[in-house]
Motif scaffolding. Structure first.
Motif, PDB file in Angstrom:
ATOM      1  N   TRP A 368       0.831  -1.206   0.000  1.00  0.00           N
ATOM      2  CA  TRP A 368       0.000   0.000   0.000  1.00  0.00           C
ATOM      3  C   TRP A 368       0.868   1.259   0.000  1.00  0.00           C
ATOM      4  O   TRP A 368       0.554   2.241  -0.693  1.00  0.00           O
ATOM      5  CB  TRP A 368      -0.910  -0.031   1.239  1.00  0.00           C
ATOM      6  CG  TRP A 368      -1.727   1.204   1.422  1.00  0.00           C
ATOM      7  CD1 TRP A 368      -2.806   1.611   0.685  1.00  0.00           C
ATOM      8  CD2 TRP A 368      -1.526   2.217   2.420  1.00  0.00           C
ATOM      9  NE1 TRP A 368      -3.288   2.802   1.162  1.00  0.00           N
ATOM     10  CE2 TRP A 368      -2.520   3.197   2.224  1.00  0.00           C
ATOM     11  CE3 TRP A 368      -0.610   2.377   3.458  1.00  0.00           C
ATOM     12  CZ2 TRP A 368      -2.624   4.332   3.034  1.00  0.00           C
ATOM     13  CZ3 TRP A 368      -0.708   3.502   4.268  1.00  0.00           C
ATOM     14  CH2 TRP A 368      -1.702   4.463   4.059  1.00  0.00           C
ATOM     15  N   ILE A 369       1.976   1.246   0.743  1.00  0.00           N
ATOM     16  CA  ILE A 369       2.893   2.388   0.754  1.00  0.00           C
ATOM     17  C   ILE A 369       3.405   2.669  -0.658  1.00  0.00           C
ATOM     18  O   ILE A 369       3.457   3.819  -1.108  1.00  0.00           O
ATOM     19  CB  ILE A 369       4.077   2.121   1.714  1.00  0.00           C
ATOM     20  CG1 ILE A 369       3.605   2.175   3.162  1.00  0.00           C
ATOM     21  CG2 ILE A 369       5.198   3.143   1.489  1.00  0.00           C
ATOM     22  CD1 ILE A 369       4.671   1.749   4.162  1.00  0.00           C
ATOM     23  N   ASN A 370       3.769   1.625  -1.377  1.00  0.00           N
ATOM     24  CA  ASN A 370       4.248   1.806  -2.753  1.00  0.00           C
ATOM     25  C   ASN A 370       3.169   2.364  -3.666  1.00  0.00           C
ATOM     26  O   ASN A 370       3.430   3.220  -4.512  1.00  0.00           O
ATOM     27  CB  ASN A 370       4.775   0.478  -3.299  1.00  0.00           C
ATOM     28  CG  ASN A 370       6.231   0.253  -2.950  1.00  0.00           C
ATOM     29  OD1 ASN A 370       6.636   0.483  -1.824  1.00  0.00           O
ATOM     30  ND2 ASN A 370       7.022  -0.178  -3.914  1.00  0.00           N
ATOM     31  N   GLN A 371       1.941   1.875  -3.491  1.00  0.00           N
ATOM     32  CA  GLN A 371       0.834   2.388  -4.286  1.00  0.00           C
ATOM     33  C   GLN A 371       0.606   3.871  -4.019  1.00  0.00           C
ATOM     34  O   GLN A 371       0.340   4.651  -4.936  1.00  0.00           O
ATOM     35  CB  GLN A 371      -0.433   1.586  -3.985  1.00  0.00           C
ATOM     36  CG  GLN A 371      -0.386   0.149  -4.458  1.00  0.00           C
ATOM     37  CD  GLN A 371      -1.548  -0.666  -3.927  1.00  0.00           C
ATOM     38  OE1 GLN A 371      -2.452  -0.142  -3.269  1.00  0.00           O
ATOM     39  NE2 GLN A 371      -1.523  -1.966  -4.205  1.00  0.00           N
ATOM     40  N   CYS A 372       0.735   4.276  -2.757  1.00  0.00           N
ATOM     41  CA  CYS A 372       0.586   5.689  -2.401  1.00  0.00           C
ATOM     42  C   CYS A 372       1.681   6.537  -3.039  1.00  0.00           C
ATOM     43  O   CYS A 372       1.430   7.650  -3.527  1.00  0.00           O
ATOM     44  CB  CYS A 372       0.615   5.857  -0.877  1.00  0.00           C
ATOM     45  SG  CYS A 372      -0.788   5.128  -0.012  1.00  0.00           S
ATOM     46  N   CYS A 373       2.908   6.024  -3.047  1.00  0.00           N
ATOM     47  CA  CYS A 373       4.022   6.752  -3.662  1.00  0.00           C
ATOM     48  C   CYS A 373       3.807   6.919  -5.162  1.00  0.00           C
ATOM     49  O   CYS A 373       4.065   7.989  -5.722  1.00  0.00           O
ATOM     50  CB  CYS A 373       5.334   6.026  -3.391  1.00  0.00           C
ATOM     51  SG  CYS A 373       5.900   6.113  -1.678  1.00  0.00           S
ATOM     52  N   VAL A 374       3.340   5.872  -5.802  1.00  0.00           N
ATOM     53  CA  VAL A 374       3.057   5.951  -7.239  1.00  0.00           C
ATOM     54  C   VAL A 374       2.000   7.011  -7.505  1.00  0.00           C
ATOM     55  O   VAL A 374       2.113   7.820  -8.435  1.00  0.00           O
ATOM     56  CB  VAL A 374       2.604   4.574  -7.773  1.00  0.00           C
ATOM     57  CG1 VAL A 374       2.030   4.719  -9.182  1.00  0.00           C
ATOM     58  CG2 VAL A 374       3.759   3.595  -7.773  1.00  0.00           C
ATOM     59  N   GLN A 375       0.960   7.029  -6.690  1.00  0.00           N
ATOM     60  CA  GLN A 375      -0.117   8.005  -6.866  1.00  0.00           C
ATOM     61  C   GLN A 375       0.387   9.420  -6.601  1.00  0.00           C
ATOM     62  O   GLN A 375       0.091  10.348  -7.364  1.00  0.00           O
ATOM     63  CB  GLN A 375      -1.275   7.687  -5.930  1.00  0.00           C
ATOM     64  CG  GLN A 375      -2.472   8.627  -6.103  1.00  0.00           C
ATOM     65  CD  GLN A 375      -3.634   8.237  -5.204  1.00  0.00           C
ATOM     66  OE1 GLN A 375      -3.707   7.116  -4.696  1.00  0.00           O
ATOM     67  NE2 GLN A 375      -4.553   9.175  -5.006  1.00  0.00           N
ATOM     68  N   ALA A 376       1.148   9.599  -5.533  1.00  0.00           N
ATOM     69  CA  ALA A 376       1.635  10.935  -5.183  1.00  0.00           C
ATOM     70  C   ALA A 376       2.620  11.473  -6.206  1.00  0.00           C
ATOM     71  O   ALA A 376       2.633  12.674  -6.508  1.00  0.00           O
ATOM     72  CB  ALA A 376       2.291  10.906  -3.800  1.00  0.00           C
ATOM     73  N   LEU A 377       3.449  10.594  -6.747  1.00  0.00           N
ATOM     74  CA  LEU A 377       4.465  11.011  -7.708  1.00  0.00           C
ATOM     75  C   LEU A 377       3.970  10.953  -9.147  1.00  0.00           C
ATOM     76  O   LEU A 377       4.700  11.318 -10.072  1.00  0.00           O
ATOM     77  CB  LEU A 377       5.719  10.142  -7.560  1.00  0.00           C
ATOM     78  CG  LEU A 377       6.397  10.225  -6.183  1.00  0.00           C
ATOM     79  CD1 LEU A 377       7.551   9.231  -6.101  1.00  0.00           C
ATOM     80  CD2 LEU A 377       6.897  11.635  -5.917  1.00  0.00           C
ATOM     81  N   CYS A 378       2.735  10.476  -9.326  1.00  0.00           N
ATOM     82  CA  CYS A 378       2.081  10.473 -10.642  1.00  0.00           C
ATOM     83  C   CYS A 378       2.941   9.824 -11.718  1.00  0.00           C
ATOM     84  O   CYS A 378       3.087  10.347 -12.833  1.00  0.00           O
ATOM     85  CB  CYS A 378       1.713  11.891 -11.057  1.00  0.00           C
ATOM     86  SG  CYS A 378       0.530  12.663  -9.953  1.00  0.00           S
ATOM     87  N   THR A 379       3.520   8.693 -11.370  1.00  0.00           N
ATOM     88  CA  THR A 379       4.388   8.015 -12.330  1.00  0.00           C
ATOM     89  C   THR A 379       3.688   6.913 -13.092  1.00  0.00           C
ATOM     90  O   THR A 379       4.147   6.492 -14.154  1.00  0.00           O
ATOM     91  CB  THR A 379       5.602   7.400 -11.620  1.00  0.00           C
ATOM     92  OG1 THR A 379       5.139   6.481 -10.624  1.00  0.00           O
ATOM     93  CG2 THR A 379       6.437   8.472 -10.952  1.00  0.00           C
ATOM     94  N   ALA A 380       2.553   6.430 -12.555  1.00  0.00           N
ATOM     95  CA  ALA A 380       1.827   5.328 -13.187  1.00  0.00           C
ATOM     96  C   ALA A 380       2.776   4.179 -13.519  1.00  0.00           C
ATOM     97  O   ALA A 380       2.784   3.640 -14.620  1.00  0.00           O
ATOM     98  CB  ALA A 380       1.100   5.790 -14.440  1.00  0.00           C
ATOM     99  N   VAL A 381       3.627   3.840 -12.538  1.00  0.00           N
ATOM    100  CA  VAL A 381       4.612   2.765 -12.751  1.00  0.00           C
ATOM    101  C   VAL A 381       3.895   1.456 -13.056  1.00  0.00           C
ATOM    102  O   VAL A 381       2.954   1.110 -12.347  1.00  0.00           O
ATOM    103  CB  VAL A 381       5.499   2.614 -11.494  1.00  0.00           C
ATOM    104  CG1 VAL A 381       6.412   1.408 -11.634  1.00  0.00           C
ATOM    105  CG2 VAL A 381       6.329   3.863 -11.308  1.00  0.00           C
TER     106      VAL A 381
END
Length: 381
Positions: A368-381
Motif C-alpha cells: 500500500w505504501i508503494n501504491q501511495c508513492c506511485v499516486q503521489a508522484l504520478c508516475t503510473a509505474v
C-alpha cells in the motif's frame, strides 16, 4: 467533404522532394536578397522540429530590415511555457501512454494543446517593431475578411470568438535585437483530447512558484464555418501579412530539417526533445500528501521536495510502527533521493520485491505504501 487529415496528407504528397528543394532553394536565395517580408510555412508536423526552426530564425536571422511570419501545425502535443511545471500543467503519464509529445518552449506564457486542428503563427521582428496587438489584429482582419465570424482581440490580448470563447493562446520572446510573438489558432482541435491532456493528476498538496496557466472556455473556428481549415487559414493570413506590409510575396513551404539551409537546427531540436530541457528546467516545487487506509488501519505522510525535476528530499512517515515497515520506509527515502520524476528512474525503486518472508499485515502495508508513492508522484509505474 474530404477530412482535414486526408487533405493535409494529400497536400504533402503534392509537395514532393523536388518541391522541397525548390522551396528551400527559394528561401536560400531570399537570404541573400534579404526581402523585407517573408511568409514561411513548415512542411513538418513535429513539435520539436518546428520549435527548433522558430528558435533558429529568432537567433540567426537579421531582422533589422525584415520581418517573418512563420506558420506550422503539429501532431498531438502539449507545449508548456519556459517557466512552467509540466506535472502541474498536464497529465504527463497519459501523454506518454497516448503518444502525445510534451515540449517546453523558450517563451513564457501558459500551457497549450496542439494537434492538426490547430494553426501556429509566429511573428518574428526587430525589437523596435514588436507589437503583439498589431499581430493579433492582423489575423482577425484576415479571417473576418473571408468568413462571417464574430472574432475580436480582448483586453488580455486573446483572440476570442463570439466575445466568450478563446481560440488563441499567446506568448512572446524578446531578445536584445530580435523578438517573436507566437500564438495558437484553434480551427478544428480535438477538444476531448485537449481536456484529457491538460488535466493534471498532481495538483493536490503541491507548492510551486512556477507560472500557472489560466483555463478558458474554447471553441473551434470550424464550428462557425466548416470551410475554415489549416490550408485556408495559411492562405488568408499569409496574404494579409503581405497586404498590410504593402508588398507582394509568395507563401513559401520550407523543410525545417534541411541543415544546408538552416545549419545547426538539428542540434536545437535535439536539445528541445531532451529530458533535461523539458523536465529538468522545472522550477523548484514540493508535494505534501496524506493517505489513509481504513482497511489496514494505517495512515501515511509523504513529503517530497523537487529540484531540476529530481527528488531532492523525501520524508515518508507511516503510523504502522513495526521495525520492518520503519526499515522499509527509511530505505525507500534514501533510494528516492536524486531520482528523476519519471518511470525509468522510479520503476525499480517503487517495485515491491519478494515479501513472502513477512507477516501478511506487513506485506499489505508495504504494498500500500508503494501504491501511495506511485499516486503521489504520478508516475503510473
Amino acid at each position: 467533404m474530404i477530412p482535414l487529415y486526408t487533405r493535409l496528407c494529400f497536400r504533402r504528397i503534392l509537395t514532393s522532394k523536388e518541391s522541397f528543394l525548390l522551396c528551400n532553394q527559394r528561401y536560400s536565395q531570399s537570404l541573400k536578397s534579404n526581402p523585407s517580408h517573408q511568409v514561411l510555412v513548415s512542411t513538418s508536423d513535429d513539435i520539436y522540429t518546428n520549435l527548433a526552426l522558430e528558435e533558429w530564425l529568432y537567433e540567426k536571422e537579421n531582422l533589422t530590415d525584415k520581418s517573418i511570419l512563420f506558420m506550422w501545425q503539429n501532431k498531438p502535443s502539449v507545449v508548456i511555457g519556459r517557466h512552467q511545471n509540466p506535472w502541474l500543467e498536464c497529465n504527463v503519464p497519459r501523454l506518454r501512454d497516448c503518444g502525445i509529445d510534451l515540449a517546453r518552449r523558450i517563451s513564457g506564457g501558459g500551457c497549450v494543446y496542439h494537434d492538426l486542428g490547430n494553426l501556429n503563427c509566429s511573428f518574428l521582428k526587430a525589437k523596435p517593431l514588436y507589437n503583439r496587438r498589431q499581430n493579433l489584429d492582423l489575423v482577425v482582419r484576415a479571417i473576418t475578411s473571408r468568413w462571417d465570424v464574430d472574432l475580436q482581440v480582448n483586453v488580455r490580448e486573446d483572440i476570442v470568438l463570439e466575445g466568450l470563447y478563446k481560440v488563441s493562446g499567446t506568448a512572446s520572446k524578446l531578445g536584445k535585437h530580435n523578438t517573436f510573438h507566437h500564438f495558437t489558432l484553434l480551427h478544428d482541435v480535438n477538444v476531448e483530447n485537449l481536456e484529457m491532456a491538460l488535466e493534471s493528476p498532481m495538483k493536490m498538496g503541491v507548492q510551486s512558484k512556477a507560472t500557472e496557466s489560466t483555463r478558458s472556455r474554447i471553441k473551434n473556428l470550424s464550428e462557425c464555418d466548416f470551410t475554415i481549415d489549416f490550408m485556408s487559414l495559411v492562405d488568408v493570413i499569409g496574404h494579409q501579412f503581405y497586404k498590410e506590409a504593402g508588398v507582394q510575396g509568395e507563401i513559401e513551404w520550407i523543410n525545417p530539417k534541411d541543415e544546408s539551409v538552416f545549419p545547426g537546427v538539428s542540434e536545437i531540436r535535439k536539445l528541445a526533445e531532451g529530458w533535461e530541457w523539458k523536465f529538468g528546467k522545472t522550477p523548484k516545487f514540493s508535494t505534501n500528501r496524506t493517505f489513509t487506509s481504513d482497511k489496514l488501519g494505517t495512515e501515511l505522510s509523504l513529503i517530497c521536495n523537487f529540484e531540476k525535476g529530481r527528488i531532492h528530499k523525501a520524508e515518508i512517515v507511516c503510523d504502522c510502527s513495526t521495525p520492518t515497515v520503519k526499515e522499509y520506509t527509511d530505505t525507500l527515502q534514501r533510494e528516492l533521493l536524486g531520482q528523476r520524476l519519471c518511470r525509468e528512474d522510479l520503476n525499480q525503486v517503487l517495485k515491491v520485491h519478494d515479501l513472502s518472508h513477512l507477516v501478511r499485515h506487513e506485506q499489505l502495508v508495504i504494498e500500500w505504501i508503494n501504491q501511495c508513492c506511485v499516486q503521489a508522484l504520478c508516475t503510473a509505474v
